[in-house]
Motif scaffolding. Structure first.
Motif, PDB file in Angstrom:
ATOM      1  N   ALA A  86       5.827   2.773  17.486  1.00  0.00           N
ATOM      2  CA  ALA A  86       6.522   2.991  16.225  1.00  0.00           C
ATOM      3  C   ALA A  86       5.833   2.194  15.130  1.00  0.00           C
ATOM      4  O   ALA A  86       5.321   1.114  15.361  1.00  0.00           O
ATOM      5  N   ARG A  87       5.811   2.761  13.941  1.00  0.00           N
ATOM      6  CA  ARG A  87       5.187   2.094  12.795  1.00  0.00           C
ATOM      7  C   ARG A  87       6.251   1.644  11.829  1.00  0.00           C
ATOM      8  O   ARG A  87       7.276   2.282  11.675  1.00  0.00           O
ATOM      9  N   GLY A  88       5.967   0.585  11.147  1.00  0.00           N
ATOM     10  CA  GLY A  88       6.866   0.101  10.116  1.00  0.00           C
ATOM     11  C   GLY A  88       6.081  -0.110   8.838  1.00  0.00           C
ATOM     12  O   GLY A  88       5.409  -1.111   8.708  1.00  0.00           O
ATOM     13  N   HIS A  89       6.171   0.835   7.944  1.00  0.00           N
ATOM     14  CA  HIS A  89       5.472   0.712   6.659  1.00  0.00           C
ATOM     15  C   HIS A  89       6.428   0.103   5.653  1.00  0.00           C
ATOM     16  O   HIS A  89       7.355   0.764   5.193  1.00  0.00           O
ATOM     17  N   ILE A  90       6.207  -1.165   5.298  1.00  0.00           N
ATOM     18  CA  ILE A  90       7.077  -1.834   4.341  1.00  0.00           C
ATOM     19  C   ILE A  90       6.311  -2.350   3.135  1.00  0.00           C
ATOM     20  O   ILE A  90       6.897  -2.954   2.252  1.00  0.00           O
ATOM     21  N   ASN A  91       5.011  -2.092   3.083  1.00  0.00           N
ATOM     22  CA  ASN A  91       4.174  -2.644   2.029  1.00  0.00           C
ATOM     23  C   ASN A  91       3.262  -1.552   1.473  1.00  0.00           C
ATOM     24  O   ASN A  91       2.403  -1.033   2.195  1.00  0.00           O
ATOM     25  N   PRO A  92       3.413  -1.205   0.178  1.00  0.00           N
ATOM     26  CA  PRO A  92       2.556  -0.168  -0.405  1.00  0.00           C
ATOM     27  C   PRO A  92       1.059  -0.473  -0.312  1.00  0.00           C
ATOM     28  O   PRO A  92       0.251   0.436  -0.151  1.00  0.00           O
ATOM     29  N   ALA A  93       0.685  -1.745  -0.400  1.00  0.00           N
ATOM     30  CA  ALA A  93      -0.735  -2.095  -0.330  1.00  0.00           C
ATOM     31  C   ALA A  93      -1.298  -1.799   1.062  1.00  0.00           C
ATOM     32  O   ALA A  93      -2.407  -1.265   1.194  1.00  0.00           O
ATOM     33  N   VAL A  94      -0.547  -2.111   2.098  1.00  0.00           N
ATOM     34  CA  VAL A  94      -1.000  -1.827   3.463  1.00  0.00           C
ATOM     35  C   VAL A  94      -1.021  -0.317   3.701  1.00  0.00           C
ATOM     36  O   VAL A  94      -1.953   0.209   4.306  1.00  0.00           O
ATOM     37  N   THR A  95      -0.022   0.383   3.193  1.00  0.00           N
ATOM     38  CA  THR A  95      -0.020   1.843   3.297  1.00  0.00           C
ATOM     39  C   THR A  95      -1.254   2.417   2.606  1.00  0.00           C
ATOM     40  O   THR A  95      -1.912   3.313   3.134  1.00  0.00           O
ATOM     41  N   PHE A  96      -1.600   1.877   1.436  1.00  0.00           N
ATOM     42  CA  PHE A  96      -2.791   2.319   0.710  1.00  0.00           C
ATOM     43  C   PHE A  96      -4.055   2.063   1.538  1.00  0.00           C
ATOM     44  O   PHE A  96      -4.940   2.922   1.617  1.00  0.00           O
ATOM     45  N   ALA A  97      -4.139   0.907   2.159  1.00  0.00           N
ATOM     46  CA  ALA A  97      -5.302   0.595   3.005  1.00  0.00           C
ATOM     47  C   ALA A  97      -5.399   1.582   4.160  1.00  0.00           C
ATOM     48  O   ALA A  97      -6.490   2.072   4.485  1.00  0.00           O
ATOM     49  N   PHE A 123      -4.258   4.604   4.184  1.00  0.00           N
ATOM     50  CA  PHE A 123      -4.663   5.883   3.593  1.00  0.00           C
ATOM     51  C   PHE A 123      -6.180   5.921   3.402  1.00  0.00           C
ATOM     52  O   PHE A 123      -6.838   6.890   3.781  1.00  0.00           O
ATOM     53  N   ILE A 124      -6.730   4.868   2.816  1.00  0.00           N
ATOM     54  CA  ILE A 124      -8.181   4.808   2.592  1.00  0.00           C
ATOM     55  C   ILE A 124      -8.936   4.923   3.914  1.00  0.00           C
ATOM     56  O   ILE A 124      -9.974   5.567   3.989  1.00  0.00           O
ATOM     57  N   ALA A 125      -8.401   4.332   4.945  1.00  0.00           N
ATOM     58  CA  ALA A 125      -9.055   4.349   6.257  1.00  0.00           C
ATOM     59  C   ALA A 125      -8.831   5.675   6.990  1.00  0.00           C
ATOM     60  O   ALA A 125      -9.337   5.860   8.093  1.00  0.00           O
ATOM     61  N   GLY A 126      -8.070   6.585   6.386  1.00  0.00           N
ATOM     62  CA  GLY A 126      -7.844   7.888   7.003  1.00  0.00           C
ATOM     63  C   GLY A 126      -6.794   7.884   8.101  1.00  0.00           C
ATOM     64  O   GLY A 126      -6.734   8.804   8.909  1.00  0.00           O
ATOM     65  N   LYS A 127      -5.945   6.874   8.107  1.00  0.00           N
ATOM     66  CA  LYS A 127      -4.930   6.778   9.159  1.00  0.00           C
ATOM     67  C   LYS A 127      -3.575   7.329   8.720  1.00  0.00           C
ATOM     68  O   LYS A 127      -2.690   7.509   9.541  1.00  0.00           O
ATOM     69  N   VAL A 128      -3.404   7.569   7.410  1.00  0.00           N
ATOM     70  CA  VAL A 128      -2.162   8.115   6.860  1.00  0.00           C
ATOM     71  C   VAL A 128      -2.552   9.146   5.800  1.00  0.00           C
ATOM     72  O   VAL A 128      -3.477   8.910   5.013  1.00  0.00           O
ATOM     73  N   THR A 129      -1.852  10.272   5.764  1.00  0.00           N
ATOM     74  CA  THR A 129      -2.162  11.314   4.787  1.00  0.00           C
ATOM     75  C   THR A 129      -1.712  10.896   3.385  1.00  0.00           C
ATOM     76  O   THR A 129      -0.869  10.003   3.225  1.00  0.00           O
ATOM     77  N   LEU A 130      -2.232  11.593   2.372  1.00  0.00           N
ATOM     78  CA  LEU A 130      -1.864  11.306   0.991  1.00  0.00           C
ATOM     79  C   LEU A 130      -0.369  11.542   0.761  1.00  0.00           C
ATOM     80  O   LEU A 130       0.314  10.698   0.175  1.00  0.00           O
ATOM     81  N   VAL A 131       0.133  12.669   1.222  1.00  0.00           N
ATOM     82  CA  VAL A 131       1.555  12.981   1.020  1.00  0.00           C
ATOM     83  C   VAL A 131       2.435  11.924   1.679  1.00  0.00           C
ATOM     84  O   VAL A 131       3.374  11.410   1.072  1.00  0.00           O
ATOM     85  N   ARG A 132       2.126  11.580   2.903  1.00  0.00           N
ATOM     86  CA  ARG A 132       2.912  10.571   3.608  1.00  0.00           C
ATOM     87  C   ARG A 132       2.805   9.223   2.898  1.00  0.00           C
ATOM     88  O   ARG A 132       3.796   8.506   2.768  1.00  0.00           O
ATOM     89  N   SER A 133       1.624   8.874   2.410  1.00  0.00           N
ATOM     90  CA  SER A 133       1.442   7.610   1.690  1.00  0.00           C
ATOM     91  C   SER A 133       2.314   7.557   0.445  1.00  0.00           C
ATOM     92  O   SER A 133       2.981   6.548   0.193  1.00  0.00           O
ATOM     93  N   VAL A 134       2.305   8.628  -0.325  1.00  0.00           N
ATOM     94  CA  VAL A 134       3.112   8.670  -1.551  1.00  0.00           C
ATOM     95  C   VAL A 134       4.598   8.556  -1.217  1.00  0.00           C
ATOM     96  O   VAL A 134       5.340   7.808  -1.866  1.00  0.00           O
ATOM     97  N   LEU A 135       5.042   9.271  -0.190  1.00  0.00           N
ATOM     98  CA  LEU A 135       6.451   9.202   0.213  1.00  0.00           C
ATOM     99  C   LEU A 135       6.811   7.804   0.718  1.00  0.00           C
ATOM    100  O   LEU A 135       7.891   7.276   0.404  1.00  0.00           O
ATOM    101  N   TYR A 136       5.914   7.193   1.494  1.00  0.00           N
ATOM    102  CA  TYR A 136       6.163   5.836   1.976  1.00  0.00           C
ATOM    103  C   TYR A 136       6.301   4.862   0.801  1.00  0.00           C
ATOM    104  O   TYR A 136       7.213   4.042   0.766  1.00  0.00           O
ATOM    105  N   VAL A 137       5.365   4.934  -0.153  1.00  0.00           N
ATOM    106  CA  VAL A 137       5.387   4.000  -1.284  1.00  0.00           C
ATOM    107  C   VAL A 137       6.669   4.193  -2.102  1.00  0.00           C
ATOM    108  O   VAL A 137       7.305   3.208  -2.512  1.00  0.00           O
ATOM    109  N   ALA A 138       7.071   5.431  -2.330  1.00  0.00           N
ATOM    110  CA  ALA A 138       8.319   5.682  -3.069  1.00  0.00           C
ATOM    111  C   ALA A 138       9.506   5.083  -2.319  1.00  0.00           C
ATOM    112  O   ALA A 138      10.362   4.409  -2.924  1.00  0.00           O
ATOM    113  N   ALA A 139       9.565   5.291  -1.019  1.00  0.00           N
ATOM    114  CA  ALA A 139      10.667   4.745  -0.214  1.00  0.00           C
ATOM    115  C   ALA A 139      10.623   3.219  -0.192  1.00  0.00           C
ATOM    116  O   ALA A 139      11.673   2.555  -0.266  1.00  0.00           O
ATOM    117  N   GLN A 140       9.431   2.641  -0.090  1.00  0.00           N
ATOM    118  CA  GLN A 140       9.294   1.190  -0.077  1.00  0.00           C
ATOM    119  C   GLN A 140       9.805   0.586  -1.384  1.00  0.00           C
ATOM    120  O   GLN A 140      10.518  -0.423  -1.379  1.00  0.00           O
TER     121      GLN A 140
END
Length: 183
Positions: free
Chosen positions: A1-12, A14-31
């Motif tokens: 299980a993953r716990g995305h609680i930090n937009p900066a880590v989510t962005f990292a 995303f850059i590394a190709g481990k999270v999609t753009l749509v999922r990243s944007v949704l995660y950051v909005a929720a965070q």
């Protein structure tokens, strides 16, 4: 299980190709929404400490320049994001460590060490959502005037960690594996 609680880590990630753009944007909005709600709860149940500590809003401490604060946020978030990459790398095995560890332990230790180093400078941002939540509810001019530091610094540090992990370390591992196959 993953716990995305930090937009900066989510962005990292995303850059590394481990999270999609749509999922990243949704995660950051929720965070960010979660941070605002969380600070609202703290403000509601701990009014006096909330006021005494400036709502937990980040600010550059007296005696430090904006550049020093930005550097602290970049470095602190680099350490955090790099630790996340290292601790969650699927190619890392138990034999690579002296003691088999779960990912949460090194990440938690990285956050602790970064806090020790950056609390005196910025109050430790390294999480833009947390900084935003506090800024939104505290809503003071100084908080907003310096708020950019708590987005630019963490996103820059996270991007540097992603590039370092992806380009330098992973490419080094690919070269090493290729040489081992040849030799």
């Amino acid at each position: 299980a993953r716990g995305h609680i930090n937009p900066a880590v989510t962005f990292a990630l995303f850059i590394a190709g481990k999270v999609t753009l749509v999922r990243s944007v949704l995660y950051v909005a929720a965070q960010c929404l979660g941070a605002v709600v969380g600070v609202g709860i703290v403000k509601g149940i701990m009014k006096h400490p909330y006021d005494d500590f400036g709502g937990g809003a980040n600010a550059v401490a007296g005696g430090y320049s904006l550049g020093a604060a930005l550097g602290a946020e970049i470095f602190g978030t680099f350490v955090l994001a790099y630790t996340v990459f290292s601790a969650t790398d699927p190619k890392r095995t138990a034999r690579d460590a002296f003691v088999p560890l779960v990912a949460a332990l090194p990440i938690g230790l990285a956050v602790f060490v970064v806090h020790l180093a950056t609390i005196p400078i910025t109050g430790t941002g390294i999480n833009p959502a947390r900084s935003l939540g506090a800024a939104v509810l505290y809503n003071q001019h100084k908080t907003w005037k310096q708020h950019w530091i708590f987005w630019v610094g963490p996103f820059t540090g996270a991007a540097l960690a992603a590039f370092y992990h992806k380009i330098v370390l992973r490419d080094e591992a690919v070269v090493k594996e290729s040489l081992e196959k040849l030799g």
